[in-house]
Scaffold this active site. Structure first.
Site, PDB file in Angstrom:
ATOM      1  N   PRO A  13      59.443  43.564  26.825  1.00 14.70           N
ATOM      2  CA  PRO A  13      60.552  43.630  25.883  1.00 14.70           C
ATOM      3  C   PRO A  13      61.174  45.021  25.761  1.00 14.70           C
ATOM      4  O   PRO A  13      60.482  46.030  25.779  1.00 14.70           O
ATOM      5  CB  PRO A  13      59.929  43.205  24.552  1.00 14.70           C
ATOM      6  CG  PRO A  13      58.464  43.393  24.726  1.00 14.70           C
ATOM      7  CD  PRO A  13      58.187  43.155  26.177  1.00 14.70           C
ATOM      8  N   ASN A  14      62.478  44.996  25.625  1.00 21.57           N
ATOM      9  CA  ASN A  14      63.320  46.175  25.373  1.00 21.57           C
ATOM     10  C   ASN A  14      63.496  47.087  26.583  1.00 21.57           C
ATOM     11  O   ASN A  14      64.260  48.055  26.513  1.00 21.57           O
ATOM     12  CB  ASN A  14      62.799  46.983  24.164  1.00 21.57           C
ATOM     13  CG  ASN A  14      62.796  46.153  22.900  1.00 21.57           C
ATOM     14  OD1 ASN A  14      63.814  45.569  22.560  1.00 21.57           O
ATOM     15  ND2 ASN A  14      61.663  46.055  22.227  1.00 21.57           N
ATOM     16  N   ARG A  21      68.209  53.558  25.369  1.00 22.80           N
ATOM     17  CA  ARG A  21      67.194  53.545  24.316  1.00 22.80           C
ATOM     18  C   ARG A  21      66.385  54.833  24.360  1.00 22.80           C
ATOM     19  O   ARG A  21      65.703  55.126  25.341  1.00 22.80           O
ATOM     20  CB  ARG A  21      66.262  52.351  24.556  1.00 22.80           C
ATOM     21  CG  ARG A  21      65.046  52.293  23.676  1.00 22.80           C
ATOM     22  CD  ARG A  21      64.055  51.290  24.263  1.00 22.80           C
ATOM     23  NE  ARG A  21      62.885  51.150  23.439  1.00 22.80           N
ATOM     24  CZ  ARG A  21      61.728  50.681  23.881  1.00 22.80           C
ATOM     25  NH1 ARG A  21      61.592  50.301  25.148  1.00 22.80           N
ATOM     26  NH2 ARG A  21      60.699  50.581  23.072  1.00 22.80           N
ATOM     27  N   TYR A  26      62.367  58.013  27.043  1.00 24.80           N
ATOM     28  CA  TYR A  26      62.280  57.162  28.230  1.00 24.80           C
ATOM     29  C   TYR A  26      63.151  57.621  29.397  1.00 24.80           C
ATOM     30  O   TYR A  26      63.112  57.002  30.475  1.00 24.80           O
ATOM     31  CB  TYR A  26      62.648  55.714  27.854  1.00 24.80           C
ATOM     32  CG  TYR A  26      61.707  55.108  26.830  1.00 24.80           C
ATOM     33  CD1 TYR A  26      60.362  54.886  27.145  1.00 24.80           C
ATOM     34  CD2 TYR A  26      62.139  54.776  25.553  1.00 24.80           C
ATOM     35  CE1 TYR A  26      59.492  54.340  26.220  1.00 24.80           C
ATOM     36  CE2 TYR A  26      61.272  54.224  24.613  1.00 24.80           C
ATOM     37  CZ  TYR A  26      59.948  54.011  24.946  1.00 24.80           C
ATOM     38  OH  TYR A  26      59.078  53.477  24.033  1.00 24.80           O
ATOM     39  N   ASN A  82      54.738  46.848  33.195  1.00 24.29           N
ATOM     40  CA  ASN A  82      55.015  47.599  31.970  1.00 24.29           C
ATOM     41  C   ASN A  82      55.262  46.570  30.871  1.00 24.29           C
ATOM     42  O   ASN A  82      56.362  46.026  30.773  1.00 24.29           O
ATOM     43  CB  ASN A  82      56.223  48.514  32.122  1.00 24.29           C
ATOM     44  CG  ASN A  82      56.449  49.356  30.871  1.00 24.29           C
ATOM     45  OD1 ASN A  82      55.880  49.075  29.816  1.00 24.29           O
ATOM     46  ND2 ASN A  82      57.277  50.376  30.981  1.00 24.29           N
ATOM     47  N   ALA A  85      56.051  46.850  24.212  1.00 23.87           N
ATOM     48  CA  ALA A  85      55.263  46.804  22.972  1.00 23.87           C
ATOM     49  C   ALA A  85      54.201  45.701  22.981  1.00 23.87           C
ATOM     50  O   ALA A  85      53.243  45.764  22.196  1.00 23.87           O
ATOM     51  CB  ALA A  85      56.188  46.637  21.777  1.00 23.87           C
ATOM     52  N   GLU A 106      48.972  48.922  35.277  1.00 28.93           N
ATOM     53  CA  GLU A 106      49.743  49.030  34.030  1.00 28.93           C
ATOM     54  C   GLU A 106      50.510  50.355  34.041  1.00 28.93           C
ATOM     55  O   GLU A 106      49.929  51.402  34.340  1.00 28.93           O
ATOM     56  CB  GLU A 106      48.758  48.991  32.860  1.00 28.93           C
ATOM     57  CG  GLU A 106      49.374  49.152  31.489  1.00 28.93           C
ATOM     58  CD  GLU A 106      48.305  49.237  30.394  1.00 28.93           C
ATOM     59  OE1 GLU A 106      47.093  49.062  30.689  1.00 28.93           O
ATOM     60  OE2 GLU A 106      48.676  49.513  29.244  1.00 28.93           O
ATOM     61  N   HIS A 108      53.268  52.888  31.853  1.00 29.79           N
ATOM     62  CA  HIS A 108      54.084  53.264  30.701  1.00 29.79           C
ATOM     63  C   HIS A 108      54.873  54.509  31.058  1.00 29.79           C
ATOM     64  O   HIS A 108      54.294  55.492  31.545  1.00 29.79           O
ATOM     65  CB  HIS A 108      53.214  53.517  29.470  1.00 29.79           C
ATOM     66  CG  HIS A 108      52.457  52.299  29.073  1.00 29.79           C
ATOM     67  ND1 HIS A 108      53.073  51.215  28.483  1.00 29.79           N
ATOM     68  CD2 HIS A 108      51.162  51.962  29.258  1.00 29.79           C
ATOM     69  CE1 HIS A 108      52.169  50.270  28.298  1.00 29.79           C
ATOM     70  NE2 HIS A 108      51.010  50.683  28.761  1.00 29.79           N
ATOM     71  N   ARG A 115      51.970  59.655  21.211  1.00 29.13           N
ATOM     72  CA  ARG A 115      52.907  59.048  20.270  1.00 29.13           C
ATOM     73  C   ARG A 115      52.153  58.417  19.086  1.00 29.13           C
ATOM     74  O   ARG A 115      51.013  58.781  18.811  1.00 29.13           O
ATOM     75  CB  ARG A 115      53.780  58.040  21.024  1.00 29.13           C
ATOM     76  CG  ARG A 115      54.571  58.702  22.159  1.00 29.13           C
ATOM     77  CD  ARG A 115      55.438  57.717  22.906  1.00 29.13           C
ATOM     78  NE  ARG A 115      56.461  57.142  22.045  1.00 29.13           N
ATOM     79  CZ  ARG A 115      57.167  56.046  22.342  1.00 29.13           C
ATOM     80  NH1 ARG A 115      56.954  55.428  23.499  1.00 29.13           N
ATOM     81  NH2 ARG A 115      58.077  55.591  21.511  1.00 29.13           N
TER      82      ARG A 115
HETATM   83  C1  DQA Z   1      56.365  51.716  26.864  1.00 27.82           C
HETATM   84  C2  DQA Z   1      55.527  52.239  25.672  1.00 27.82           C
HETATM   85  C3  DQA Z   1      55.424  51.184  24.580  1.00 27.82           C
HETATM   86  O1  DQA Z   1      54.662  51.687  23.492  1.00 27.82           O
HETATM   87  C4  DQA Z   1      56.802  50.807  24.088  1.00 27.82           C
HETATM   88  O2  DQA Z   1      56.703  49.789  23.111  1.00 27.82           O
HETATM   89  C5  DQA Z   1      57.739  50.438  25.173  1.00 27.82           C
HETATM   90  C6  DQA Z   1      57.725  51.219  26.407  1.00 27.82           C
HETATM   91  C7  DQA Z   1      56.596  52.820  27.914  1.00 27.82           C
HETATM   92  O3  DQA Z   1      57.001  52.480  29.020  1.00 27.82           O
HETATM   93  O4  DQA Z   1      56.415  54.005  27.628  1.00 27.82           O
HETATM   94  O5  DQA Z   1      58.556  49.543  25.030  1.00 27.82           O
HETATM   95  O6  DQA Z   1      55.649  50.663  27.485  1.00 27.82           O
END
Ligand code: DQA
Length: 153
Positions: A13-14, A21, A26, A82, A85, A106, A108, A115
């Site tokens: 998501p997102n 964003r 990011y 990835n 959240a 995985e 990020h 954070r």
């Molecule tokens: C994320 C880190 C997560 O905590 C966050 O909710 C994201 C992006 C990252 O790529 O740093 O959406 O996965």
């Protein structure tokens, strides 16, 4: 037997908002930019890229099941994931990876450990082969490379 040729890259998501964003966290690359860098890396390694993003947990689970079945069929080597959240909330994604035995790296983009404390726990890490955290979008490239190396051993 069909030769192993593919690698999945799954985004939660997102991540469709990449580029606009929180660029200070990011970066400024968009999701299509990330797809392009993944395609370059996959092509360099002789792999086809299957790249997806969804804001829906169930859709991500379906892709994990699909990727897991395709690993068992010898068609793909695994998935870079990835989970956004959902990393910090989803037992269902944990169970999907565990249940399919899908090799997952995985990723990020941000260093989640620098954070908020709610980002420090991952339900995915215990079922991942490895994690790449805080190296920006370059982490995707490194993760594809890592899955490729694992597939050779
Ligand atoms: C994320 C880190 C997560 O905590 C966050 O909710 C994201 C992006 C990252 O790529 O740093 O959406 O996965």
């Amino acid at each position: 037997m069909i030769p192993v040729t593919g690698v999945y890259v799954l985004n939660g998501p997102n991540l469709n908002l990449l580029g606009t964003r929180r660029p200070e966290v990011y970066g400024t690359m968009t999701l299509p930019d990330v797809e392009e860098l993944c395609r370059e890396e996959a092509t360099r390694l002789g792999l086809d890229l299957i790249f997806h993003q969804s804001n829906h947990e169930g859709r991500l689970i379906d892709w994990i099941h699909e990727a897991g079945a395709r690993v068992k069929a010898g068609e793909v080597i695994g998935a870079v994931f990835n989970p956004g959240a959902y990393t910090h909330t989803s037992i269902a994604l944990h169970d999907a990876i565990e249940g399919t035995e899908l090799p997952v790296v995985e990723v990020h983009i941000s260093n989640v450990h620098r954070r908020e404390s709610f980002r420090h726990h991952s339900y995915i890490s215990p079922v991942a082969r490895g994690t790449i955290v805080g190296l920006g979008t370059d982490g995707y490239r490194l993760a594809i490379d890592a899955l490729h190396r694992m597939s050779l051993t």
